[in-house]
Each structure stands twice: as C-alpha cells, then as structure tokens.
Enzyme design. Sequence first.
Site: not given
Ligand code: GDP
Ligand code: MG
Length: 424
Positions: A12, A40
């Site tokens: 994440d 994702h």
């Molecule tokens: P993943 O599984 O590695 O893709 O990560 P997550 O499950 O935590 O998803 C990342 C979340 O954070 C998603 O809802 C994205 O839209 C959001 N996100 C990604 N990069 C950024 C950022 O730089 N800033 C903010 N505020 N949100 C982000």
């Molecule tokens: Mg994730």
Amino acid sequence: MLTAIVGTNWGDEGKGRMVDLLSEKYDLVIRYQGGNNAGHTVVNDRGKFILNLMPSGILRPTTVNIMGPGMVIDLEHLFNEVARLRAGGIVITPDNLKISERATICMPYHPLLDGLEEDRLGDKKFGSTRRGISPVYADKYMKKALRMGDLLHLDAIEQRVRDIVEWKNLTVAGGYGAESVDADKMLKWLADFGLPFADYICDTTEYIDAAVKAGRSVMFEAQLGALRDIDFGIYPYTSASTTISAYAPIGAGVPHLHLDESIGIMKAYSSCVGEGPFTCEMFGEEAETLRAAGGEYGAATGRPRRVGGFDVPASRYGAKIQSCTCIALTKLDVLSIYDKIPVCTAYELDGKRIDRFPSGEELNRAKPVYEYFDGFRCDISGCRRAEDLPKAALDYIRYIERAVGCPIKYVSVGAERDAYIEMF
Ligand code: GDP
Ligand code: MG
C-alpha cells in the site's frame, strides 16, 4: 529498457497510482509473482476498474500484458475478472494478454484449505486473504500443482488430476474433516474456466525475448512490498512468493535478461495491514490523526490500517533488497498536518540504538527511536516542480534520500494522475 516497479515496505505504498502513471512508457507490462490476493483500483476516463490478476497495462489499448511463470492463477477469478473488464469496455484478446504455460493454476481446493486453516487457527489467525495463495505455492514446491500449459492437454493429465485430488483429500477430508474434493468436478472446473483461455497460453520466454530484441520496453509489475517477500520479509507475516525485483526476470520467464532499473515506491510515512512486527507503529489519537489524513483504510474491507511515521531502518532495507535505482515518494501532501514531522530514524534493541533492520525475534523486540523534523503546514498538492515546494518539504525529501541511500526521482503530492513532481 527493462524496469521493475516495486514496493519498498509493507505494501500500500501507492503502487497502483505510480504504476498507472509510469506504465504509459512501456510496451509490455508483466506480472511476475502472486495471484488474486492483492489488487488495485484504477480510475480513468472509462470508469473505475479493479485489477487482481491482470497486469495494469490491460487498461491501455496498445500495451501487451503478460502473466508470467511466477504467478498463481485462479481460473474462475480470471474468467470473472476478464468478463468484468470486458463489460466495462476493455478489449482483451490473445494479442494484448499472454499467459505463461508455466504459471501455476490455483485450484478450488486451495482457497478451501486456506479458509479451513484460518478457521482452525481462530484467534491466532494470520489474516490470510483466503484466496489460496499459500496452499497453491506450497503445492508448487511439492510438485503437486497443475500449470496453465496443462489446460492444452486435459485428456493427458486426467489421471494426474485424479492422483493429486486423492492426495489432497488426505488433508481436506482426512485432516480437517471437511467434505472431500471431487476429481470429476475439478476436471470440469478446469475445462469450464480454463479452456476459454487456451489461445492466450504461450511461451512467454520466447515472446518477451523477441520483443526485447526488437527494442520494446518492458515493465515488471510487483504486487506486494519488499517486507512481504517470503525470504527477505517479516516471515512468517509474509506472502508465499518472492516479491522482490531480483526475481522479476525469473518470474516473468526471462531469467537471462537483466533489469536496467528498479523503481521503489515508498510512502512518506508508514502503514501496515494485518499482524506482525511494525516497529514504527503509532497508537491512539496520534495514529487516528495520520490514518484519517492519509485515508489509510483497507481498499476492500474498510478496515483501519496500522500507521506510523516514516521508518528509516525498514525503508533503507527495503530499497536495498529491491535494488532500487530510484525512489518514487508518495503521499508527501499528507504530512502537511504536522508542525513537526515524526520520523522513526532508528530502532532500539535491548537498550542499544541500531540502524539495521533485524529479523525474527530481534525484530519483535525492537522499539522505535523517533525524531522530529520541521513541518510545512501548507497545501502542496498543487506543486508540480521541485522549486514549488516549501523548504521544509524539500529538506524532508533530501533527508530521506540520504537516510535510505537512494535518489528520489518522483514525488507524488496527490491521488490525481498529474499530481506529481519529477525531481530530475
Ligand atoms: P497501493 O496498494 O500501493 O496502490 O496503495 P493503496 O492501497 O494505499 O492506495 C493508495 C491510495 O492513496 C489510493 O487511494 C490513491 O488514490 C491514494 N494516493 C496515491 N498517491 C497519493 C498521493 O500522493 N497523495 C494522496 N493524498 N493520495 C495518494
Ligand atoms: Mg492497496
């Protein structure tokens, strides 16, 4: 150009968002490990899509997507995922999706066993996704698994399927006392959900090799963070497969090729789903504040994630075992809530400060050493160049670069596609 895009921590890290952004530059996108245990969400002009098994390039019309030998594929999930994407207007054909004949099939008894074991463990459970991933990788190494190429010779493998099911029932019925698995049903399942993909199954080694020789660029897409790697992660709170970039050429079917680049996705603070050691963990109100600011709730379950400050020992270790050539730092904007940014700069083990990331019992005993850095207390989500950033944010980026020993090439400051800064 051969590039791996990998997570450096517990998962994440914002991988979905960076892969979506960066995959545009590549002709081939290859998944090299794991199955439908993670996923994702990608939002684009055609809607919202959830990808569990598909490489993320499937949403781009010209990208060729490959599911490599290192993957485990639940055929029924594949069948349904492809149907769902097609219903959303995504075109999927043997031209843009290729499945390795060596990839392992995740059978219906694998999720079944996963669930039976989690239920047996009760309170002591690991928080498995119950998708059968550990059982199917275990069978792969027991040499009792079926592979995608077997689907092309169903008649020839019938007896082998019967023998495997008989062996499996020693555990399912004999051990757990559950209802026996029926071999005929398994054969039908293989035909029903597997045969529709017959034309997609091929030798990915030959295909990728030829594509690389013709000058095509390749992206290897990891599904889980470094600390979930079976060998180098926080065992036993890991996944069952090798997740790290060094495995990418093997899991993709091209062990003779070498990566040019490994881009590590790293979050500006920490989060962790499920059980296991998480040294930098915050608790109470401090945790709730960061969790709310970062929206750190499980994508599928809505469950609150464990959170903490940026963890230097874990991230430095993650960047190293991922052989990162550069870092994409995500969610920096979230830290604008702080006057002073908390950072776990080292661990304390038995009263001594250590900089290394320990394993096993040592990791269980480690305590965080927190230090505080100047905050930037303003909205940076509109910044698009390094010069736009407040000094405190830039100082924080430079500190992390030095601490983990790897240059930060991208800084993400928002969830939107263009909300990022290219630092060099
Ligand atoms: P993943 O599984 O590695 O893709 O990560 P997550 O499950 O935590 O998803 C990342 C979340 O954070 C998603 O809802 C994205 O839209 C959001 N996100 C990604 N990069 C950024 C950022 O730089 N800033 C903010 N505020 N949100 C982000
Ligand atoms: Mg994730």
